[in-house]
Design a protein around this motif. Structure first.
Motif, PDB file in Angstrom:
ATOM      1  N   GLN A 139       0.831  -1.206   0.000  1.00  0.00           N
ATOM      2  CA  GLN A 139       0.000   0.000   0.000  1.00  0.00           C
ATOM      3  C   GLN A 139       0.863   1.253   0.000  1.00  0.00           C
ATOM      4  N   ILE A 140       1.970   1.214   0.715  1.00  0.00           N
ATOM      5  CA  ILE A 140       2.900   2.343   0.700  1.00  0.00           C
ATOM      6  C   ILE A 140       3.457   2.527  -0.704  1.00  0.00           C
ATOM      7  N   GLU A 158     -10.001   2.968   0.093  1.00  0.00           N
ATOM      8  CA  GLU A 158      -9.872   1.902   1.088  1.00  0.00           C
ATOM      9  C   GLU A 158      -8.410   1.494   1.312  1.00  0.00           C
ATOM     10  N   PRO A 159      -7.542   2.426   1.683  1.00  0.00           N
ATOM     11  CA  PRO A 159      -6.120   2.083   1.798  1.00  0.00           C
ATOM     12  C   PRO A 159      -5.795   1.021   2.845  1.00  0.00           C
ATOM     13  N   SER A 160      -6.609   0.903   3.906  1.00  0.00           N
ATOM     14  CA  SER A 160      -6.280  -0.059   4.965  1.00  0.00           C
ATOM     15  C   SER A 160      -6.949  -1.413   4.778  1.00  0.00           C
ATOM     16  N   ALA A 168      -2.157  -1.184   9.499  1.00  0.00           N
ATOM     17  CA  ALA A 168      -3.077  -0.086   9.185  1.00  0.00           C
ATOM     18  C   ALA A 168      -2.665   1.183   9.915  1.00  0.00           C
ATOM     19  N   ASP A 169      -2.274   1.053  11.184  1.00  0.00           N
ATOM     20  CA  ASP A 169      -1.832   2.222  11.950  1.00  0.00           C
ATOM     21  C   ASP A 169      -0.605   2.855  11.305  1.00  0.00           C
ATOM     22  N   ALA A 170       0.335   2.016  10.865  1.00  0.00           N
ATOM     23  CA  ALA A 170       1.542   2.540  10.218  1.00  0.00           C
ATOM     24  C   ALA A 170       1.190   3.244   8.914  1.00  0.00           C
ATOM     25  N   GLU A 174       1.604   7.303   7.605  1.00  0.00           N
ATOM     26  CA  GLU A 174       2.165   7.767   6.333  1.00  0.00           C
ATOM     27  C   GLU A 174       1.197   8.711   5.621  1.00  0.00           C
ATOM     28  N   ILE A 175      -0.090   8.420   5.690  1.00  0.00           N
ATOM     29  CA  ILE A 175      -1.082   9.295   5.064  1.00  0.00           C
ATOM     30  C   ILE A 175      -1.082  10.659   5.735  1.00  0.00           C
TER      31      ILE A 175
END
Length: 214
Positions: A139-140, A158-160, A168-170, A174-175
């Protein structure tokens, strides 16, 4: 960016969006939440140029862009990160970034180094095939590919999705960092609580219409 009374769908007789509105001010992060089937992802795709509007308008930098191609929208500063199929799994991390910078080939090397400075994990794994990355790292990479066009507006779908709570927290960290750098963000997210915690504003979409914002 402003989407006004957008009506569109995936077929001639199909209307997923039934007059949806969305505004994202310069430097703002907006979270789009709502039930499944409400049209959240469809709204992002319509802004990115992947779906043709039946009616309504999309404005960016004080001009209507609903008739512009996806490539033209990327050239003026709109980048879209889909939920699925958002990387090239058999290509290396570096090659994925080069693909992301397709609209400005002369700037690919410079922007790739900037991406590696921002995301050290991608620099570390730059020669590995993207399929070897963890879900969070993929995702990154997908977001980094979008950043290769130096967008003013980043659309995240829906990135997570599918990530562990830790990953997801990490990713949300980044977002937040991307937003802090000055990039405007419109984000559809299943984790409504987390999305609303980091966003400047939330929009609730129900049955193809924007029903609440604040």
């Amino acid at each position: 960016m402003e989407a006004r009374a957008v009506v569109c769908g995936y077929g001639a007789a199909d209307e997923i969006l039934k007059g949806a509105d969305l505004a994202v001010a310069k430097g703002e992060m907006v979270a789009i939440v709502g039930p499944n089937g409400a049209g959240k992802s469809t709204l992002l795709k319509s802004i990115a140029g992947m779906l043709r509007l039946k009616s309504g308008a999309i404005l960016f930098k004080d001009r209507e862009i609903q008739d512009c191609s996806t490539r033209e929208r990327a050239q003026i500063g709109i980048a879209f990160v889909p939920q699925e199929a958002n990387i090239f799994p058999t290509m290396t991390v570096r090659e994925n970034l080069e693909m992301g910078g397709f609209i400005a080939p002369g700037l690919v090397a410079e922007r790739t180094q900037s991406i590696f400075a921002r995301f050290p994990i991608l620099a570390e794994k730059n020669k590995q095939q993207a399929r070897t990355l963890s879900g969070g790292q993929r995702q990154i990479l997908a977001m980094a590919m979008a950043l290769m066009v130096d967008p003013e507006l980043l659309l995240l779908d829906e990135p997570s999705a599918g990530l562990s709570p830790k990953a997801a927290d990490a990713l949300f960290d980044e977002i937040v960092a991307i937003h802090a750098s000055g990039t405007s963000i419109a984000m559809v997210e299943q984790n409504a609580y987390e999305a609303l915690m980091i966003a400047d504003r939330g929009v609730v979409l129900v049955d193809g219409r924007s029903v609440r914002t604040g």
